[in-house]
Design a protein around this motif. Structure first.
Motif, PDB file in Angstrom:
ATOM      1  N   HIS A  82       0.845  -1.204   0.000  1.00  0.00           N
ATOM      2  CA  HIS A  82       0.000   0.000   0.000  1.00  0.00           C
ATOM      3  C   HIS A  82       0.877   1.249   0.000  1.00  0.00           C
ATOM      4  CE1 HIS A  82      -3.847   2.077   1.834  1.00  0.00           C
ATOM      5  NE2 HIS A  82      -3.300   2.801   0.879  1.00  0.00           N
TER       6      HIS A  82
ATOM      7  N   HIS B 139      -4.967   6.385  -5.421  1.00  0.00           N
ATOM      8  CA  HIS B 139      -6.422   6.458  -5.233  1.00  0.00           C
ATOM      9  C   HIS B 139      -7.180   6.470  -6.557  1.00  0.00           C
ATOM     10  CE1 HIS B 139      -6.563   7.406  -0.930  1.00  0.00           C
ATOM     11  NE2 HIS B 139      -5.472   8.126  -1.120  1.00  0.00           N
TER      12      HIS B 139
ATOM     13  N   GLU C   3      -5.874   1.856  -4.800  1.00  0.00           N
ATOM     14  CA  GLU C   3      -6.733   1.928  -3.623  1.00  0.00           C
ATOM     15  C   GLU C   3      -8.072   2.439  -4.133  1.00  0.00           C
ATOM     16  OE1 GLU C   3      -5.448   4.417  -0.347  1.00  0.00           O
ATOM     17  OE2 GLU C   3      -7.089   3.743   0.928  1.00  0.00           O
TER      18      GLU C   3
ATOM     19  N   SER D 207     -11.200   0.466  -0.134  1.00  0.00           N
ATOM     20  CA  SER D 207     -11.202   1.345   1.039  1.00  0.00           C
ATOM     21  C   SER D 207     -12.468   2.173   1.096  1.00  0.00           C
ATOM     22  CB  SER D 207     -10.016   2.312   0.988  1.00  0.00           C
ATOM     23  OG  SER D 207      -8.807   1.634   1.219  1.00  0.00           O
TER      24      SER D 207
ATOM     25  N   HIS E 119     -13.739   5.577   2.270  1.00  0.00           N
ATOM     26  CA  HIS E 119     -13.325   6.901   2.733  1.00  0.00           C
ATOM     27  C   HIS E 119     -14.544   7.774   3.013  1.00  0.00           C
ATOM     28  CE1 HIS E 119      -9.490   5.868   0.545  1.00  0.00           C
ATOM     29  NE2 HIS E 119      -9.076   6.144   1.758  1.00  0.00           N
TER      30      HIS E 119
ATOM     31  N   HIS F 193      -7.435  -0.122   5.581  1.00  0.00           N
ATOM     32  CA  HIS F 193      -7.810   0.495   6.874  1.00  0.00           C
ATOM     33  C   HIS F 193      -9.266   0.209   7.251  1.00  0.00           C
ATOM     34  CE1 HIS F 193      -9.232   3.851   4.319  1.00  0.00           C
ATOM     35  NE2 HIS F 193      -8.008   4.001   3.872  1.00  0.00           N
TER      36      HIS F 193
ATOM     37  N   ARG G 253      -3.470   6.017  11.805  1.00  0.00           N
ATOM     38  CA  ARG G 253      -4.533   5.011  11.606  1.00  0.00           C
ATOM     39  C   ARG G 253      -4.326   3.771  12.478  1.00  0.00           C
ATOM     40  NH1 ARG G 253      -8.173   5.869   7.571  1.00  0.00           N
ATOM     41  NH2 ARG G 253      -7.636   7.309   5.897  1.00  0.00           N
TER      42      ARG G 253
ATOM     43  N   ASP H 240       0.767   2.628   3.582  1.00  0.00           N
ATOM     44  CA  ASP H 240      -0.024   3.757   3.095  1.00  0.00           C
ATOM     45  C   ASP H 240       0.890   4.979   2.925  1.00  0.00           C
ATOM     46  OD1 ASP H 240      -2.199   5.251   2.324  1.00  0.00           O
ATOM     47  OD2 ASP H 240      -3.330   4.982   4.187  1.00  0.00           O
TER      48      ASP H 240
END
Ligand code: DGT
Ligand code: CA
Ligand code: CA
Ligand code: ZN
Length: 576
Positions: free
Chosen positions: A348, A380, A420, A445, A447, A475, A513, A536
């Motif tokens: 990641h 992303h 991601e 993910s 968000h 996460h 996180r 990340d």
């Protein structure tokens, strides 16, 4: 004063100017400065020492900010900032820190209702006075009440592990310059790799206790980043640093080092349980050693301490009195838990294709210096506008770059194609199948839509896990330490869905996180789920966050074979 604090001062100056109605350019100069300082690689303290005039050469930082940075580093405050704060209600800044509240609203509440503190605001919301204001309604009023409640729960004086570790390493480096110091280590929750840290505990042994103890403590309180000396005695001292972090120092005799490390590593409840076991064997454990009557029989090292009371060595991360002692008594031996050396790659990270600071090649070089065999580039998707995510055109361009870098870096490191991908509100993914099927690693993910209720959220996440292209759930709880709570969903059902669909759960190692955290790991391990520890990373200086994730994994009893990215490159087929 470090970069983070300097950035916070600039951010606050921008906010004060904004609420006071200053002109846009002035406000923006500070906000931009805050962003740049927050994200820069160089330590401004070092720059002030080495090359103060180069600071204004950084793009976005002019002479005026350079002067303030130097002033902040050298004196710990900035006259202009102090001037701005004078006469400005401090409560307004606290209101501004509430989720969903910007300067416009803060100004509105202040000018129309005289609201100066969070307490005022809460009262006004409860009396429904806010909804009468322009562009406010019952919904926004109840959102404000929720934000105030969160704020009260999360307003914490505990630090992130990265901040605590940075301060610990710096002060240990400094302490080593004192001639009397023989051994020095940090202990406490930092050594146990806990997800947040109350204070830093440091142990020192000295060469000649009578002679050098005093000098060592004097050296400690003379550290140039001390804000307050809380206590200064013969064998211990406590400081608050300018960063706000507290450091406790203990000076001990060298022959008690192991016992003291064990005592000050804690946790407190682990220590109490260990003492009880010793007592049953007619032994006494203290920070000075293990004693049989008057005689010290162990305590020079932690290993001999555990041995003396008949237990195998318990790693610091497990010392939580959460089953480790029962296990040690019963099995006499622990499995080999995962460690940094087992990690073969990072699955990641971000580059400048989305919100990362570095190019893919720069990230590759950072991972090469970690000694990895591979990494996945996982920028992303485009849903979250603020992070500058990729559309299908950009990701295809990225694949070409990855292909050519893989040729160039052959034999040094392998780059996997990843993304991601955002989970949309209905559980579908933010890229279509024809893109997803080309990817080696698909991190799913959430968000947005964090506030769905338990049932809807669980269904949404399961739908995403069931997507045949999903590889890792990123996460998973969505929490931000001290800032944002976990999303509401049924964790058991999510774990089951991951097992069924062969999707790994992430241990996101970003210090803000640390998600999943250890409390879920043992349950998930027992259900047979796979994990992926990812940093990340958004820049090359974050690739070493891996050690925080490994610490959390160890706290959760994970072994190397529970974790995807301990596998060698040669053992990977195409699928993850
Ligand atoms: P923190 O700082 O809140 O993140 O957590 P710790 O665990 O670092 O706690 P701290 O700094 O208060 O104390 C360091 C260690 O010292 C702790 O983990 C265990 C030991 N310790 C402190 N107070 C006591 C006590 O009253 N009894 C026992 N048995 N151990 C203690
Ligand atoms: Ca501590
Ligand atoms: Ca402490
Ligand atoms: Zn993310």
């Amino acid at each position: 004063m470090d970069n983070k604090k300097i950035s916070e001062v600039f951010e606050e100056m921008g906010n004060i100017l904004d609420i006071s109605g200053a002109d846009f350019f002035r406000i923006n100069a500070y906000r931009r400065g805050a962003m740049i300082v927050m994200n820069m690689h160089q330590d401004l303290r070092k720059m002030v020492d080495d090359c103060p005039n180069d600071i204004s050469k950084i793009s976005g930082i002019g002479k005026a900010l350079q002067e303030k940075i130097i002033e902040l580093v050298l004196t710990g405050h900035c006259a202009e900032h102090e001037k701005m704060k004078k006469g400005f209600p401090a409560g307004l800044l606290e209101i501004l820190s509430l989720r969903g509240l910007g300067p416009k609203k803060v100004k509105l509440f202040y000018s129309k209702l005289g609201i100066k503190t969070v307490k005022d605001l809460k009262k006004a919301a409860e009396q429904h006075k806010l909804q009468e204001l322009e562009r406010m309604g019952a919904k926004s009023e109840s959102e404000i009440l929720k934000a105030i409640d969160e704020h009260a729960r999360f307003d914490s004086d505990r630090s992130l592990i990265s901040e605590a570790l940075q301060e610990a390493e710096r002060i240990i480096e400094y302490m080593k310059k004192s001639k009397g110091v023989k051994r020095i280590e940090y202990a406490g929750s930092l050594r146990r790799a806990q997800d947040n840290i109350g204070d830093v505990d440091i142990l020192v042994t000295v060469k000649d206790p009578e002679k050098s103890r005093e000098a060592v403590i004097d050296h400690f309180v003379s550290y140039d980043e001390v804000l307050t000396v809380i206590a200064k005695g013969d064998t211990k001292s406590s400081l608050i640093l300018e960063s706000g972090i507290q450091v406790d120092l203990r000076v001990i005799a060298d022959e008690s080092f192991g016992a003291a490390m064990h005592y000050f590593t804690g946790s407190k409840s682990h220590n109490i349980a260990i003492r009880d076991i010793a007592k049953k064997k007619g032994l006494k454990v203290s920070e000075y050693g293990v004693f049989k009557g008057e005689k010290m029989i162990a305590g020079k090292t932690e290993e001999d301490l555990f041995k003396a009371i008949g237990l195998p060595y318990i790693i610091p991360e497990l010392r939580q009195n959460n089953g480790e002692i029962e296990y040690a008594l019963k099995h006499k031996k622990f499995p080999k838990f995962v460690e940094m050396a087992d990690i073969k790659g990072d699955l990641h990270c971000h580059s400048n294709y989305s919100d990362g600071k570095n190019t893919i090649e720069e990230m590759a070089n950072a991972f090469i210096s970690m000694g990895y065999e591979y990494f996945a580039i996982t920028d992303h998707s485009s849903l979250v506008g603020i992070v500058n995510g990729m559309g299908s055109k950009e990701i295809k361009k990225q694949w070409k770059e990855v292909d050519s870098l893989n040729k160039k870096l052959k034999g040094k490191i392998k780059i996997f194609k990843g993304c991601e991908v955002d989970i949309l509100k209905d559980g579908s993914l933010d890229f279509s199948d024809d893109i997803l099927k080309e990817l080696d690693v698909v991190i799913i993910s959430a968000h947005m839509y964090a506030r769905l209720d338990d049932k809807d959220q669980t269904a949404r996440l399961i739908a995403a896990i069931e997507n045949p292209y999903s590889t890792i759930m990123g996460h998973p709880t969505g929490r931000l330490i001290n800032k944002r709570p976990e999303m509401n969903f049924n964790m058991e059902k999510i774990i089951d869905a991951c097992v069924e669909n062969g999707v790994a759960l992430e241990i996101n190692s970003s210090p803000s996180r640390l998600d999943l955290v250890d409390k879920y790991l043992k349950i998930a391990k027992d259900k047979g789920v796979k994990f992926a520890i990812g940093t990340d990373s958004h820049s090359v200086d974050q690739v070493d966050f891996m050690s925080f994730g490994v610490g959390i994994a160890r706290r959760g009893w994970l072994e190397s074979n529970n974790i995807l990215n301990t596998k060698s490159l040669s053992k990977f087929d195409k699928d993850f």
